[in-house]
Design an enzyme around this catalytic site. Structure first.
Site, mmCIF file in Angstrom:
data_model
loop_
_atom_site.group_PDB
_atom_site.id
_atom_site.type_symbol
_atom_site.label_atom_id
_atom_site.label_comp_id
_atom_site.label_asym_id
_atom_site.label_seq_id
_atom_site.Cartn_x
_atom_site.Cartn_y
_atom_site.Cartn_z
ATOM 1 C CB SER A 199 -86.834 49.358 68.348
ATOM 2 O OG SER A 199 -86.216 49.372 69.108
ATOM 3 C CG HIS A 200 -83.530 45.982 71.825
ATOM 4 N ND1 HIS A 200 -83.054 45.231 71.124
ATOM 5 C CD2 HIS A 200 -82.779 45.144 73.329
ATOM 6 C CE1 HIS A 200 -82.298 44.089 70.381
ATOM 7 N NE2 HIS A 200 -82.553 43.672 72.114
ATOM 8 C CB SER A 201 -86.878 51.656 72.809
ATOM 9 O OG SER A 201 -86.983 52.048 73.749
#
Length: 124
Positions: free
Chosen positions: A10-12
């Site tokens: 994920s980007h997070s």
């Protein structure tokens, strides 16, 4: 026997950590790796983090990579190539949370990588 490993991309960092928390409440015998955020823990993805997560959970039964957004898929593909492993599948166009849940449950049941990918495609 090792179950199919799962890598959450994920980007997070917070997203993959949260999903990992959910999955570890449901299954106990599935290797789950996380690769969230950039190397500086900012929003984005890191090929190095993905490679490290793959190496952490890889076994003879393979690894499924699940991701959140398109650029994460590109980095997943690059990381897959860098590892040199042949038994990795990228779950393309599968929702990250729901797909990870299905993949983890199926892996915990001892299903092979092809059956898990088939189930993901049929579900979404």
């Amino acid at each position: 026997m090792n179950n199919v490993g799962i890598v959450l991309i994920s980007h997070s960092p917070k997203i993959v950590e949260g999903i990992q928390d959910i999955l570890t409440q449901v299954v106990k015998n599935v290797p789950i790796g996380v690769a969230g955020g950039t190397d500086e823990n900012e929003i984005g993805t890191s090929i190095e983090k993905i490679v490290a997560a793959i190496n952490q959970v890889h076994n003879e039964n393979g690894v499924i990579l699940l991701y959140d957004l398109g650029s994460a898929m590109m980095n997943a593909e690059l990381a897959f190539e860098l590892t040199g492993y042949k038994n990795i599948k990228i779950a393309e166009n599968i929702p990250l949370v729901e797909g990870a849940y299905i993949a983890a449950v199926e892996s915990s049941m001892g299903n092979d990588i092809e059956k898990i990918i088939r189930s993901l495609r049929e579900s979404f």
